[in-house]
Design a protein around this motif. Structure first.
Motif, PDB file in Angstrom:
ATOM      1  N   TYR A   1      33.052  44.450  39.449  1.00  0.00           N
ATOM      2  CA  TYR A   1      32.329  43.251  38.716  1.00  0.00           C
ATOM      3  C   TYR A   1      33.610  42.550  38.192  1.00  0.00           C
ATOM      4  N   THR A   2      32.749  41.254  38.213  1.00  0.00           N
ATOM      5  CA  THR A   2      33.580  39.834  38.011  1.00  0.00           C
ATOM      6  C   THR A   2      34.570  40.039  36.583  1.00  0.00           C
ATOM      7  N   PHE A   3      34.025  40.623  35.602  1.00  0.00           N
ATOM      8  CA  PHE A   3      34.529  40.762  34.360  1.00  0.00           C
ATOM      9  C   PHE A   3      35.589  41.741  34.148  1.00  0.00           C
TER      10      PHE A   3
ATOM     11  N   ILE B   1      41.400  46.676  37.013  1.00  0.00           N
ATOM     12  CA  ILE B   1      41.361  47.399  38.079  1.00  0.00           C
ATOM     13  C   ILE B   1      40.610  46.811  39.412  1.00  0.00           C
ATOM     14  N   CYS B   2      39.586  46.008  39.189  1.00  0.00           N
ATOM     15  CA  CYS B   2      38.684  45.403  40.227  1.00  0.00           C
ATOM     16  C   CYS B   2      39.484  44.310  40.862  1.00  0.00           C
ATOM     17  N   PRO B   3      40.137  43.314  40.016  1.00  0.00           N
ATOM     18  CA  PRO B   3      40.881  42.326  40.728  1.00  0.00           C
ATOM     19  C   PRO B   3      41.839  42.832  41.764  1.00  0.00           C
TER      20      PRO B   3
ATOM     21  N   ARG C   1      43.538  43.767  47.275  1.00  0.00           N
ATOM     22  CA  ARG C   1      44.021  44.504  48.135  1.00  0.00           C
ATOM     23  C   ARG C   1      43.109  44.803  49.387  1.00  0.00           C
ATOM     24  N   ASN C   2      41.757  44.897  49.319  1.00  0.00           N
ATOM     25  CA  ASN C   2      40.922  44.821  50.467  1.00  0.00           C
ATOM     26  C   ASN C   2      40.911  43.483  51.033  1.00  0.00           C
ATOM     27  N   ASP C   3      41.166  42.380  50.327  1.00  0.00           N
ATOM     28  CA  ASP C   3      41.097  41.166  50.916  1.00  0.00           C
ATOM     29  C   ASP C   3      42.481  40.913  51.543  1.00  0.00           C
ATOM     30  N   ALA C   4      43.724  41.472  51.439  1.00  0.00           N
ATOM     31  CA  ALA C   4      44.920  41.338  52.196  1.00  0.00           C
ATOM     32  C   ALA C   4      44.817  42.228  53.294  1.00  0.00           C
TER      33      ALA C   4
ATOM     34  N   THR D   1      34.325  34.651  44.594  1.00  0.00           N
ATOM     35  CA  THR D   1      34.828  34.937  45.990  1.00  0.00           C
ATOM     36  C   THR D   1      35.588  33.602  46.342  1.00  0.00           C
ATOM     37  N   ALA D   2      35.536  32.571  45.670  1.00  0.00           N
ATOM     38  CA  ALA D   2      36.379  31.550  46.035  1.00  0.00           C
ATOM     39  C   ALA D   2      37.966  31.781  45.849  1.00  0.00           C
TER      40      ALA D   2
END
Length: 209
Positions: free
Chosen positions: A79-81, A85-87, A92-95, A128-129
């Motif tokens: 979740y965005t908030f 951990i999430c960021p 990592r997934n984006d990389a 996502t931006a």
């Protein structure tokens, strides 16, 4: 029965067991194109993971699982908030996706929220931006999100009893590799580096081609 005969019978049984085991492995892997890539061991198999869905993406469009999973996808529930951990996991997934693109492999990052109350399409669009082009983020009604999380056996719980605005959500941190057609073939722990995640994902993508 003589000792020699007992040893001979025991030897024949041992050979039979070895032959049967080898045959089982050979035929068991014959129908699994990804056997050489797998490292996880899930009770019931990964075929039991996943579910059909229709959710809302960051562009406020209703999309089905078949539309989302039109290419190999690294699926994460967060979740965005989320403060920490999430960021890191999403980055990592984006990389890993970027590493795979450099290798000529088309893989995308997908986020399904565990916090649909705050994660509106507009919030997801801003989120996502911050990451690589092509990332998909999905939200929906409470029941829709619950069903999607249940399909991938993802536990989550919002701690919003006292504060309806600034609450945290407990959730699992696995990333799932979903192939086109909504076929979940592997899950990865969040301890993997981008390079490790890319390497293990690449094995599946190449095996499927």
């Amino acid at each position: 029965m003589t000792e020699r005969r007992i040893l001979m019978i025991g030897g024949l049984i041992a050979v039979a067991v070895l032959v049967a085991g080898a045959a089982f492995l050979a035929f068991g892997r014959q129908g699994d194109d990804f056997a050489q890539c797998r490292s996880s061991n899930v009770a019931g198999g990964l075929d039991a993971f996943g579910t059909d869905f229709t959710l809302t993406n960051q562009d406020n469009q209703r999309v089905s699982d078949q539309q989302v999973f039109d290419r190999p996808s690294l699926l994460y529930f967060g979740y965005t908030f989320c403060p920490d951990i999430c960021p890191m996991d999403v980055a990592r997934n984006d990389a890993a996706v970027e590493i795979l693109k450099e290798q000529g492999l088309d893989v995308q990052s997908v986020l399904i929220t565990v916090d649909p109350r705050r994660d509106t399409p507009e919030v997801l669009a801003d989120y996502t931006a911050m990451y690589g082009e092509g990332m998909i983020a999905l939200t929906g009604g409470d029941e829709e999100i619950a069903a999607a999380n249940k399909g991938w056996r993802n536990y989550y719980k919002a701690h919003d009893e006292e504060d309806q605005d600034y609450y945290l959500v407990d959730h699992m941190t696995n990333t799932y590799l979903v192939m086109p057609g909504n076929q979940t073939v592997e899950y990865f722990p969040n301890s993997l580096s981008p390079d490790d995640l890319a390497g293990r994902t690449a094995c599946f993508v190449r095996a499927a081609s």
